[in-house]
Design an enzyme around this catalytic site. Sequence first.
Site, short mmCIF file in Angstrom:
data_model
loop_
_atom_site.label_atom_id
_atom_site.label_comp_id
_atom_site.label_asym_id
_atom_site.label_seq_id
_atom_site.Cartn_x
_atom_site.Cartn_y
_atom_site.Cartn_z
N ILE A 15 -12.52 -13.96 2.38
CA ILE A 15 -12.06 -13.87 3.68
C ILE A 15 -10.28 -13.66 4.02
CG2 ILE A 15 -12.04 -15.42 5.83
CD1 ILE A 15 -14.26 -17.25 4.64
N GLU A 33 -5.27 -0.36 8.19
CA GLU A 33 -4.65 0.32 7.21
C GLU A 33 -5.31 -0.35 5.83
OE1 GLU A 33 -2.24 2.66 6.54
OE2 GLU A 33 -2.53 3.26 8.60
N CYS A 54 12.43 -16.98 4.29
CA CYS A 54 11.33 -17.70 3.68
C CYS A 54 11.51 -18.07 2.32
CB CYS A 54 10.11 -16.82 3.72
SG CYS A 54 9.52 -16.42 5.58
N GLY A 82 -7.24 -5.93 -1.56
CA GLY A 82 -8.55 -5.86 -2.44
C GLY A 82 -8.18 -6.36 -3.67
N GLY A 95 -6.98 -8.55 2.24
CA GLY A 95 -5.93 -7.83 1.81
C GLY A 95 -6.08 -6.27 1.53
N THR A 136 -11.36 -8.01 6.44
CA THR A 136 -9.88 -7.81 7.09
C THR A 136 -9.79 -7.35 8.57
OG1 THR A 136 -8.05 -6.61 6.44
CG2 THR A 136 -9.98 -5.26 6.07
N ILE A 137 -9.03 -7.76 9.21
CA ILE A 137 -8.72 -7.25 10.58
C ILE A 137 -7.55 -6.24 10.36
CG2 ILE A 137 -9.55 -9.37 11.77
CD1 ILE A 137 -5.92 -8.89 10.79
N SER A 138 -7.32 -5.50 9.29
CA SER A 138 -6.13 -4.46 9.13
C SER A 138 -6.98 -3.19 9.07
CB SER A 138 -5.15 -4.80 8.24
OG SER A 138 -4.46 -3.63 7.89
#
Length: 385
Positions: free
Chosen positions: A175, A202, A356, A180, A178, A198-200
């Site tokens: 889930i 690209e 970060c 892969g 990325g 994925t929701i990307s």
Amino acid sequence: MNTSTEQHTAFFDESSTSHRFVADLLEQADIHINGNRPWDIRFNAHGVIDNALARGNLGLGESYVNGEWEAEYLDEFFLRLLRARLPERIKPTQLMFHSLRTRLLNRQNARRAWEVGEKHYDLGNDFYAAMLDSRMTYTCGYWQQADTLEEAQQAKLDLICRKLELKPGMRVLDIGCGWGSFMAYAAEHYGVECVGLTISREQAEYGKSLMNSHLPVEFRLQDYRDETEQFDRIVSVGMFEHVGHKNYRQYMDVANRCLKDDGLFLLHTIGKNIRSTASDPWVDKYIFPNGELPAMGHITDAAEGLFVCEDVHNFGADYDKTLMAWHRNFEAAWPRFEAQYGERFYRMWRYYLLSCAGAFRARNLQLWQFVFSKEGVLGGYRRVS
């Protein structure tokens, strides 16, 4: 006083009450205004302090992107800022709406979930390939016995495979897959079949090269809520940060629905120490729209009655090393991308990576790996490290 120091000092008003207040706070963090140490803050314009007081990190970050202040070692600047707990001493009134919005609205619903893919993950595969390791793993590496980013990312992928007790022929759901990297590694080294969500666009496009190879991996461009198949194992690495507190229970419901009764589910996520804190407004606006870090209680509450927590592993300090490695790669590759992205993007991305890194170094942020089972592993789960 040299000309450079005079120029920076001209933007700090020692007679101003707000300026003196901030100077005193920064001194408690061993940060000097217009000092000569690499973590000291140096001003290039008026208004930085007032902007930060009014708008917190949103104002501070925007001022940095605009070139209005500098700190050579931003990571060390934020380490000192956070270890001294200075953000807790400033309550920006202009961010009350942001705080209420993050608490009351479902900013990660099925419609909004695609925004982070379009804004962040779809920046360009070439860009991410230059910053990340060769597998394009965009999550925290495991540096326990690693000396390089490549080694740390491979160690992390193998750690996950061993925690999931993968066996040849198993089907694994990833889930938030990325590019892969986990699926490719698990398929190649452990003989499993993988389906990644994925929701990307690209990332899904990049995944076609893996799907057309000999590896049994499949990319699905879809929201996690739409998945209905069952799998032997489920993994989610660096995606839970996009789920949002109003959807945590639904997320766990989906994982429970898609996991076979004797399966294992590994959740790898960044986390925060205090449940009630809102998402960082600068990161939310410029890097990860609608993102939200969970506290540990959020995760255990959402899993209650659905899963048995078999193991929790915190290696958040390793994210500091990972981010610094990404930053080195980014700096080295920047001449190739400068004309495409421009100076403001450079400062924005530098601020993102190094602030970060400072937050993880200060231990304000954590990295947790949870291993869940549906009914509890008979005889107990064997801890892997």
